[in-house]
Design a protein around this motif. Structure first.
Motif, PDB file in Angstrom:
ATOM      1  N   LEU A 111     -13.706  56.202 -51.467  1.00 30.42           N
ATOM      2  CA  LEU A 111     -14.646  57.417 -50.928  1.00 30.42           C
ATOM      3  C   LEU A 111     -13.882  58.642 -51.461  1.00 30.42           C
ATOM      4  CD1 LEU A 111     -17.257  58.437 -49.792  1.00 30.42           C
ATOM      5  CD2 LEU A 111     -15.843  58.866 -47.591  1.00 30.42           C
ATOM      6  N   SER A 112     -14.590  59.440 -52.480  1.00 32.92           N
ATOM      7  CA  SER A 112     -14.064  60.551 -52.812  1.00 32.92           C
ATOM      8  C   SER A 112     -14.927  61.824 -52.566  1.00 32.92           C
ATOM      9  CB  SER A 112     -14.198  60.627 -54.367  1.00 32.92           C
ATOM     10  OG  SER A 112     -13.313  59.619 -55.105  1.00 32.92           O
ATOM     11  N   SER A 113     -14.268  62.845 -52.026  1.00 34.74           N
ATOM     12  CA  SER A 113     -15.134  63.843 -51.709  1.00 34.74           C
ATOM     13  C   SER A 113     -15.445  64.832 -52.585  1.00 34.74           C
ATOM     14  CB  SER A 113     -14.063  64.746 -50.571  1.00 34.74           C
ATOM     15  OG  SER A 113     -13.190  65.433 -51.246  1.00 34.74           O
ATOM     16  N   PRO A 114     -16.415  65.756 -52.243  1.00 35.45           N
ATOM     17  CA  PRO A 114     -16.797  66.803 -53.367  1.00 35.45           C
ATOM     18  C   PRO A 114     -15.986  67.495 -54.073  1.00 35.45           C
ATOM     19  CG  PRO A 114     -18.327  66.897 -51.392  1.00 35.45           C
ATOM     20  CD  PRO A 114     -17.067  66.005 -50.904  1.00 35.45           C
ATOM     21  N   ASP A 115     -14.720  67.728 -53.626  1.00 35.94           N
ATOM     22  CA  ASP A 115     -13.574  68.264 -54.026  1.00 35.94           C
ATOM     23  C   ASP A 115     -12.521  67.412 -54.454  1.00 35.94           C
ATOM     24  OD1 ASP A 115     -12.294  67.520 -51.896  1.00 35.94           O
ATOM     25  OD2 ASP A 115     -11.901  69.581 -51.109  1.00 35.94           O
ATOM     26  N   GLY A 116     -12.909  66.131 -54.700  1.00 35.18           N
ATOM     27  CA  GLY A 116     -11.931  65.294 -55.454  1.00 35.18           C
ATOM     28  C   GLY A 116     -10.741  64.563 -54.711  1.00 35.18           C
ATOM     29  N   ARG A 117     -10.921  64.914 -53.388  1.00 34.11           N
ATOM     30  CA  ARG A 117      -9.950  64.034 -52.397  1.00 34.11           C
ATOM     31  C   ARG A 117     -10.361  62.678 -52.164  1.00 34.11           C
ATOM     32  NH1 ARG A 117     -10.354  65.649 -47.539  1.00 34.11           N
ATOM     33  NH2 ARG A 117     -12.067  67.092 -47.814  1.00 34.11           N
ATOM     34  N   LYS A 118      -9.407  61.802 -52.064  1.00 27.69           N
ATOM     35  CA  LYS A 118      -9.575  60.529 -51.759  1.00 27.69           C
ATOM     36  C   LYS A 118      -9.821  60.327 -50.079  1.00 27.69           C
ATOM     37  CE  LYS A 118      -9.682  59.429 -55.973  1.00 27.69           C
ATOM     38  NZ  LYS A 118     -11.170  59.198 -56.743  1.00 27.69           N
ATOM     39  N   ILE A 119     -10.498  59.841 -49.555  1.00 29.20           N
ATOM     40  CA  ILE A 119     -10.685  59.610 -47.949  1.00 29.20           C
ATOM     41  C   ILE A 119     -10.505  58.081 -47.785  1.00 29.20           C
ATOM     42  CG2 ILE A 119     -12.169  59.873 -46.065  1.00 29.20           C
ATOM     43  CD1 ILE A 119     -11.451  62.678 -47.755  1.00 29.20           C
ATOM     44  N   GLU A 120      -9.491  57.897 -47.095  1.00 26.26           N
ATOM     45  CA  GLU A 120      -9.269  56.443 -46.506  1.00 26.26           C
ATOM     46  C   GLU A 120     -10.505  55.972 -45.526  1.00 26.26           C
ATOM     47  OE1 GLU A 120      -6.943  54.279 -47.550  1.00 26.26           O
ATOM     48  OE2 GLU A 120      -6.302  55.948 -49.180  1.00 26.26           O
ATOM     49  N   LEU A 121     -10.919  54.819 -45.836  1.00 30.85           N
ATOM     50  CA  LEU A 121     -11.866  54.248 -44.996  1.00 30.85           C
ATOM     51  C   LEU A 121     -11.421  52.807 -44.461  1.00 30.85           C
ATOM     52  CD1 LEU A 121     -15.437  54.782 -46.981  1.00 30.85           C
ATOM     53  CD2 LEU A 121     -14.442  55.829 -45.084  1.00 30.85           C
ATOM     54  N   ALA A 122     -11.652  52.538 -43.238  1.00 30.15           N
ATOM     55  CA  ALA A 122     -11.583  51.310 -42.723  1.00 30.15           C
ATOM     56  C   ALA A 122     -12.544  50.340 -43.123  1.00 30.15           C
ATOM     57  CB  ALA A 122     -11.141  51.361 -41.135  1.00 30.15           C
ATOM     58  N   ASN A 123     -12.249  48.991 -43.014  1.00 32.24           N
ATOM     59  CA  ASN A 123     -13.194  48.321 -43.673  1.00 32.24           C
ATOM     60  C   ASN A 123     -14.349  48.060 -42.905  1.00 32.24           C
ATOM     61  OD1 ASN A 123     -11.422  46.834 -45.493  1.00 32.24           O
ATOM     62  ND2 ASN A 123     -10.555  45.338 -43.890  1.00 32.24           N
ATOM     63  N   LEU A 124     -14.528  48.537 -41.951  1.00 35.87           N
ATOM     64  CA  LEU A 124     -15.794  48.568 -40.994  1.00 35.87           C
ATOM     65  C   LEU A 124     -16.537  49.929 -41.199  1.00 35.87           C
ATOM     66  CD1 LEU A 124     -15.107  47.297 -37.225  1.00 35.87           C
ATOM     67  CD2 LEU A 124     -16.139  46.197 -39.344  1.00 35.87           C
ATOM     68  N   GLU A 125     -15.809  50.706 -41.671  1.00 36.81           N
ATOM     69  CA  GLU A 125     -16.310  52.391 -41.977  1.00 36.81           C
ATOM     70  C   GLU A 125     -16.789  51.897 -43.442  1.00 36.81           C
ATOM     71  OE1 GLU A 125     -13.092  55.023 -39.326  1.00 36.81           O
ATOM     72  OE2 GLU A 125     -12.944  54.557 -41.670  1.00 36.81           O
ATOM     73  N   VAL A 164     -21.144  50.068 -33.642  1.00 30.21           N
ATOM     74  CA  VAL A 164     -21.751  50.606 -34.761  1.00 30.21           C
ATOM     75  C   VAL A 164     -21.822  51.983 -34.325  1.00 30.21           C
ATOM     76  CG1 VAL A 164     -24.086  51.182 -35.592  1.00 30.21           C
ATOM     77  CG2 VAL A 164     -23.323  48.755 -35.386  1.00 30.21           C
ATOM     78  N   ASP A 165     -21.832  52.503 -33.085  1.00 29.78           N
ATOM     79  CA  ASP A 165     -22.012  53.830 -32.636  1.00 29.78           C
ATOM     80  C   ASP A 165     -20.490  54.549 -32.729  1.00 29.78           C
ATOM     81  OD1 ASP A 165     -24.572  53.726 -31.868  1.00 29.78           O
ATOM     82  OD2 ASP A 165     -24.161  53.362 -29.824  1.00 29.78           O
ATOM     83  N   VAL A 166     -19.549  53.669 -32.489  1.00 30.25           N
ATOM     84  CA  VAL A 166     -18.195  54.188 -32.668  1.00 30.25           C
ATOM     85  C   VAL A 166     -17.889  54.414 -34.182  1.00 30.25           C
ATOM     86  CG1 VAL A 166     -15.607  53.591 -32.368  1.00 30.25           C
ATOM     87  CG2 VAL A 166     -17.347  52.952 -30.499  1.00 30.25           C
ATOM     88  N   GLN A 167     -18.343  53.573 -35.106  1.00 28.81           N
ATOM     89  CA  GLN A 167     -17.813  53.552 -36.490  1.00 28.81           C
ATOM     90  C   GLN A 167     -18.799  54.694 -36.814  1.00 28.81           C
ATOM     91  OE1 GLN A 167     -15.716  51.776 -37.994  1.00 28.81           O
ATOM     92  NE2 GLN A 167     -15.270  50.643 -36.056  1.00 28.81           N
ATOM     93  N   ILE A 168     -19.956  55.104 -36.697  1.00 25.81           N
ATOM     94  CA  ILE A 168     -20.871  56.343 -36.932  1.00 25.81           C
ATOM     95  C   ILE A 168     -20.011  57.545 -36.499  1.00 25.81           C
ATOM     96  CG2 ILE A 168     -22.725  57.734 -36.377  1.00 25.81           C
ATOM     97  CD1 ILE A 168     -23.264  55.459 -38.336  1.00 25.81           C
ATOM     98  N   LEU A 169     -19.501  57.472 -35.340  1.00 25.14           N
ATOM     99  CA  LEU A 169     -18.790  58.626 -34.805  1.00 25.14           C
ATOM    100  C   LEU A 169     -17.480  58.998 -35.851  1.00 25.14           C
ATOM    101  CD1 LEU A 169     -18.565  58.317 -31.051  1.00 25.14           C
ATOM    102  CD2 LEU A 169     -19.859  60.132 -32.436  1.00 25.14           C
ATOM    103  N   ARG A 170     -16.918  57.859 -36.360  1.00 26.82           N
ATOM    104  CA  ARG A 170     -15.694  58.019 -37.013  1.00 26.82           C
ATOM    105  C   ARG A 170     -15.861  58.364 -38.510  1.00 26.82           C
ATOM    106  NH1 ARG A 170     -12.512  52.262 -35.041  1.00 26.82           N
ATOM    107  NH2 ARG A 170     -11.805  53.269 -33.340  1.00 26.82           N
ATOM    108  N   LEU A 171     -17.133  57.813 -39.206  1.00 31.36           N
ATOM    109  CA  LEU A 171     -17.527  58.213 -40.352  1.00 31.36           C
ATOM    110  C   LEU A 171     -18.059  59.685 -40.314  1.00 31.36           C
ATOM    111  CD1 LEU A 171     -19.824  55.472 -41.749  1.00 31.36           C
ATOM    112  CD2 LEU A 171     -17.837  56.212 -42.722  1.00 31.36           C
ATOM    113  N   ARG A 172     -18.600  60.195 -39.173  1.00 35.72           N
ATOM    114  CA  ARG A 172     -19.214  61.646 -39.258  1.00 35.72           C
ATOM    115  C   ARG A 172     -17.689  62.484 -39.335  1.00 35.72           C
ATOM    116  NH1 ARG A 172     -23.693  61.139 -34.447  1.00 35.72           N
ATOM    117  NH2 ARG A 172     -25.427  60.935 -35.844  1.00 35.72           N
TER     118      ARG A 172
END
Length: 248
Positions: A159-173, A209-217
């Motif tokens: 996942l790349s942010s609007p400013d170009g940073r690479k954001i680490e995501l767990a598999n579930l995320e 699902v709720d926990v993963q949504i919180l982490r994504l947010r």
């Protein structure tokens, strides 16, 4: 002197492939000023490596590079991706232009070219190639999702942010965000999110699902306590608000 154009939310990513350093630098400066993200590459090997790990919107390819066969390079590129290709050819290389178009090139421009004409041709190819958000395609063709300046690369799972940073995501995320992107602007129940994320067989429950949504947010929202991208629909589930662009 050319006027700069406003930058779009999702700057098109253009790969400029040319063995001439001066041309690469000049094109990078000009296209960047006109709202594009540009990666410059000196040869076909670098091009093939790049498309294996990054999503691009267009390849601007010099056909005649030392030690390279531009036609074979296009065939190798087509085996990896459907990204549109524009050939850059010499003014007398009519055979190259014809052969390139037959092999799947989307357009060509001849050297020396006027920057304004090149820009217009690039925009024309991009308009033809852009797919509507609800385009249905095979999963193995999908390269990336883009939304609100973010880019989720389906091949590298990055996942790349609007400013170009690479954001680490767990598999579930990652799986959950991909599921949200695939059905943006629709209210989705937790059961539907589990189905879209293809997590049926890994012990995922509504609470998970709720926990993963919180982490994504926490990773994609400017203010996770007041989410603007992943919004809760009380009693129903969640809705992924932004318009999502799919890259094939």
């Amino acid at each position: 002197m050319f006027n700069d154009l406003p930058r779009p939310i999702h700057p098109p990513h253009v790969l400029v492939v040319d063995d001439d350093l001066n041309i690469r630098v000049a094109l990078q400066e000009y296209l960047t000023r006109n709202g594009m993200r540009v990666t410059t590459l000196a040869n076909g090997h670098a091009l093939l490596e790049t498309v294996d790990r990054e999503a691009a919107d267009l390849v601007l390819l010099d056909v005649r590079m030392p030690g390279e066969n531009g036609m074979m390079l296009v065939q190798a590129l087509r085996s990896r991706t459907a990204v549109p290709v524009m050939f850059v050819t010499g003014i007398g290389e009519e055979a190259d232009r014809v052969m390139g178009l037959e092999l799947g090139a989307d357009d060509y421009v001849t050297k020396p070219f006027h920057p304004g004409e090149l820009l217009a041709r690039i925009h024309s190819v991009l308009r033809r190639y852009r797919k509507p958000p609800d385009r249905v395609g095979r999963d193995d063709e999908l390269r990336a999702y883009r939304f609100s300046g973010w880019e989720l690369n389906m091949r590298t799972r990055k996942l790349s942010s609007p400013d170009g940073r690479k954001i680490e995501l767990a598999n579930l995320e990652f799986s959950l965000l991909a599921g949200l992107c695939s059905s943006a602007q629709r209210v989705l129940s937790r059961a539907q999110l589990i189905s879209l994320s293809r997590l049926h067989d890994v012990g995922i429950y509504d609470r998970t699902v709720d926990v993963q949504i919180l982490r994504l947010r926490r990773k994609i929202e400017s203010d996770p306590t007041r989410p603007q991208l992943i919004v809760t629909e009380r009693g129903a589930g969640y809705i992924f608000v932004p318009v999502v662009e799919t890259l094939y």
